[in-house]
Design a protein around this motif. Structure first.
Motif, PDB file in Angstrom:
ATOM      1  N   MET A 184      56.874  52.254  38.432  1.00 30.71           N
ATOM      2  CA  MET A 184      57.699  51.859  37.227  1.00 30.71           C
ATOM      3  C   MET A 184      56.670  51.881  35.903  1.00 30.71           C
ATOM      4  SD  MET A 184      60.039  48.834  38.159  1.00 30.71           S
ATOM      5  CE  MET A 184      61.096  48.865  39.860  1.00 30.71           C
ATOM      6  N   ALA A 185      57.060  52.157  34.962  1.00 29.81           N
ATOM      7  CA  ALA A 185      56.471  51.860  33.671  1.00 29.81           C
ATOM      8  C   ALA A 185      57.394  50.728  33.123  1.00 29.81           C
ATOM      9  CB  ALA A 185      56.359  52.878  32.789  1.00 29.81           C
ATOM     10  N   ALA A 186      56.828  49.551  32.704  1.00 28.70           N
ATOM     11  CA  ALA A 186      57.725  48.441  32.517  1.00 28.70           C
ATOM     12  C   ALA A 186      57.127  47.420  31.260  1.00 28.70           C
ATOM     13  CB  ALA A 186      58.261  47.663  33.505  1.00 28.70           C
ATOM     14  N   HIS A 187      58.023  46.714  30.772  1.00 26.62           N
ATOM     15  CA  HIS A 187      57.313  45.469  29.991  1.00 26.62           C
ATOM     16  C   HIS A 187      57.556  44.529  30.691  1.00 26.62           C
ATOM     17  CE1 HIS A 187      56.943  47.907  26.270  1.00 26.62           C
ATOM     18  NE2 HIS A 187      58.088  48.492  26.617  1.00 26.62           N
ATOM     19  N   ALA A 188      56.459  43.576  30.778  1.00 28.83           N
ATOM     20  CA  ALA A 188      56.435  42.329  31.468  1.00 28.83           C
ATOM     21  C   ALA A 188      56.358  41.074  30.506  1.00 28.83           C
ATOM     22  CB  ALA A 188      55.177  41.986  32.409  1.00 28.83           C
ATOM     23  N   ARG A 189      57.281  40.384  30.280  1.00 25.36           N
ATOM     24  CA  ARG A 189      57.423  39.316  29.243  1.00 25.36           C
ATOM     25  C   ARG A 189      57.407  37.874  29.778  1.00 25.36           C
ATOM     26  NH1 ARG A 189      60.691  43.083  25.888  1.00 25.36           N
ATOM     27  NH2 ARG A 189      59.009  44.440  25.150  1.00 25.36           N
ATOM     28  N   PRO A 190      56.876  36.797  29.309  1.00 23.69           N
ATOM     29  CA  PRO A 190      57.017  35.472  29.667  1.00 23.69           C
ATOM     30  C   PRO A 190      58.332  35.148  29.876  1.00 23.69           C
ATOM     31  CG  PRO A 190      55.292  35.610  28.030  1.00 23.69           C
ATOM     32  CD  PRO A 190      55.992  37.071  28.081  1.00 23.69           C
ATOM     33  N   VAL A 191      58.730  34.204  30.840  1.00 20.95           N
ATOM     34  CA  VAL A 191      59.999  33.557  30.824  1.00 20.95           C
ATOM     35  C   VAL A 191      59.860  32.321  30.236  1.00 20.95           C
ATOM     36  CG1 VAL A 191      61.779  32.418  32.251  1.00 20.95           C
ATOM     37  CG2 VAL A 191      60.578  34.795  33.022  1.00 20.95           C
ATOM     38  N   SER A 227      48.062  40.285  25.216  1.00 18.65           N
ATOM     39  CA  SER A 227      47.790  41.382  23.913  1.00 18.65           C
ATOM     40  C   SER A 227      48.544  42.665  24.264  1.00 18.65           C
ATOM     41  CB  SER A 227      46.280  41.633  24.239  1.00 18.65           C
ATOM     42  OG  SER A 227      45.958  42.087  25.286  1.00 18.65           O
ATOM     43  N   ASP A 228      49.136  43.003  25.563  1.00 16.69           N
ATOM     44  CA  ASP A 228      49.830  44.134  25.631  1.00 16.69           C
ATOM     45  C   ASP A 228      50.581  44.180  26.772  1.00 16.69           C
ATOM     46  OD1 ASP A 228      50.906  46.612  26.340  1.00 16.69           O
ATOM     47  OD2 ASP A 228      48.815  47.840  25.692  1.00 16.69           O
ATOM     48  N   ASP A 229      52.012  44.020  26.430  1.00 16.41           N
ATOM     49  CA  ASP A 229      53.014  43.533  27.576  1.00 16.41           C
ATOM     50  C   ASP A 229      53.177  44.746  28.639  1.00 16.41           C
ATOM     51  OD1 ASP A 229      54.933  45.045  26.115  1.00 16.41           O
ATOM     52  OD2 ASP A 229      56.322  43.237  25.917  1.00 16.41           O
ATOM     53  N   ARG A 230      52.657  45.929  28.357  1.00 14.89           N
ATOM     54  CA  ARG A 230      52.959  47.217  29.196  1.00 14.89           C
ATOM     55  C   ARG A 230      52.302  46.866  30.464  1.00 14.89           C
ATOM     56  NH1 ARG A 230      50.838  52.010  25.967  1.00 14.89           N
ATOM     57  NH2 ARG A 230      49.072  50.450  25.559  1.00 14.89           N
ATOM     58  N   VAL A 231      53.118  47.445  31.543  1.00 14.50           N
ATOM     59  CA  VAL A 231      52.567  47.463  33.047  1.00 14.50           C
ATOM     60  C   VAL A 231      52.971  48.556  33.520  1.00 14.50           C
ATOM     61  CG1 VAL A 231      52.550  44.899  33.271  1.00 14.50           C
ATOM     62  CG2 VAL A 231      54.695  46.100  33.760  1.00 14.50           C
ATOM     63  N   SER A 232      52.119  49.120  34.690  1.00 16.24           N
ATOM     64  CA  SER A 232      52.630  49.830  35.695  1.00 16.24           C
ATOM     65  C   SER A 232      52.804  49.235  37.087  1.00 16.24           C
ATOM     66  CB  SER A 232      51.667  50.971  35.888  1.00 16.24           C
ATOM     67  OG  SER A 232      51.588  51.973  34.614  1.00 16.24           O
ATOM     68  N   ILE A 233      53.735  49.410  37.668  1.00 17.20           N
ATOM     69  CA  ILE A 233      53.763  48.719  38.944  1.00 17.20           C
ATOM     70  C   ILE A 233      54.189  49.963  40.264  1.00 17.20           C
ATOM     71  CG2 ILE A 233      56.020  47.512  40.165  1.00 17.20           C
ATOM     72  CD1 ILE A 233      56.156  45.837  37.521  1.00 17.20           C
ATOM     73  N   THR A 234      53.687  49.495  41.369  1.00 20.04           N
ATOM     74  CA  THR A 234      54.091  50.153  42.614  1.00 20.04           C
ATOM     75  C   THR A 234      54.667  49.249  43.599  1.00 20.04           C
ATOM     76  OG1 THR A 234      52.101  50.023  43.625  1.00 20.04           O
ATOM     77  CG2 THR A 234      52.406  51.934  42.153  1.00 20.04           C
ATOM     78  N   VAL A 235      55.725  49.743  44.292  1.00 18.70           N
ATOM     79  CA  VAL A 235      56.231  48.930  45.453  1.00 18.70           C
ATOM     80  C   VAL A 235      56.302  50.064  46.451  1.00 18.70           C
ATOM     81  CG1 VAL A 235      58.250  47.735  46.291  1.00 18.70           C
ATOM     82  CG2 VAL A 235      57.698  47.332  44.085  1.00 18.70           C
ATOM     83  N   ASP A 236      55.846  49.585  47.669  1.00 14.87           N
ATOM     84  CA  ASP A 236      55.590  50.706  48.904  1.00 14.87           C
ATOM     85  C   ASP A 236      55.343  50.216  50.039  1.00 14.87           C
ATOM     86  OD1 ASP A 236      52.873  50.225  48.597  1.00 14.87           O
ATOM     87  OD2 ASP A 236      52.735  51.987  47.251  1.00 14.87           O
TER      88      ASP A 236
END
Length: 152
Positions: free
Chosen positions: A83-90, A60-69
């Motif tokens: 990161m602010a990003a879009h996550a879309r199915p492969v 319903s909403d492909d926007r994600v926030s991500i952290t790597v640490d």
């Protein structure tokens, strides 16, 4: 993007294997989940169950926030990414199979699975490609809370 900053981002992505991905639930609250990931340059990939809450949120909403640490005992040694990003199915099978190979290479110590589990295939899992829009590079070695913001 500055080349030195790009190299720092890639180094951080390459040295870690887990990230926190936050999606938006139907009630508007964020849902943060820890997942394994692989990256191909600045593109990140993660897997989840096709019937999972994460998959439903992303449908319903492909926007994600991500952290790597990572954890450190020295406060002034904290480094990481958000990161602010879009996550879309492969959906491309060749890309999906490539991601599964990258994942196997990322976890070389994982030589076997418990008897009741099988290796995932593109038909049994959902693979998401994460495409960053904004990357914040956190580096306390440059000062408390120091970040460099990168627009992608």
């Amino acid at each position: 993007m500055d080349e030195a900053l790009r190299e720092k981002i890639l180094a951080l992505l390459n040295e870690h294997r887990i990230m926190t991905v936050a999606t938006l639930r139907p009630d508007g609250w964020p849902q943060a989940t820890t997942v394994g990931y692989v990256n191909d340059g600045l593109d990140l990939y993660f897997l989840c169950g096709p019937d999972s809450q994460k998959a439903a949120n992303l449908a319903s909403d492909d926007r994600v926030s991500i952290t790597v640490d990572h954890d450190t005992s020295d406060l002034m040694a904290i480094t990481g990414l958000s990161m602010a990003a879009h996550a879309r199915p492969v959906t491309d099978r060749a890309e999906a199979e490539k991601v599964l190979q990258l994942l196997a290479a990322r976890y070389p110590e994982q030589t076997s699975l418990p008897a009741d589990l099988t290796m995932p295939t593109p038909d049994t899992i959902r693979i998401y490609r994460v495409m960053p829009k904004v990357i914040s590079v956190l580096d306390y070695t440059k000062g408390f809370g120091h970040t460099d913001l990168v627009m992608c």
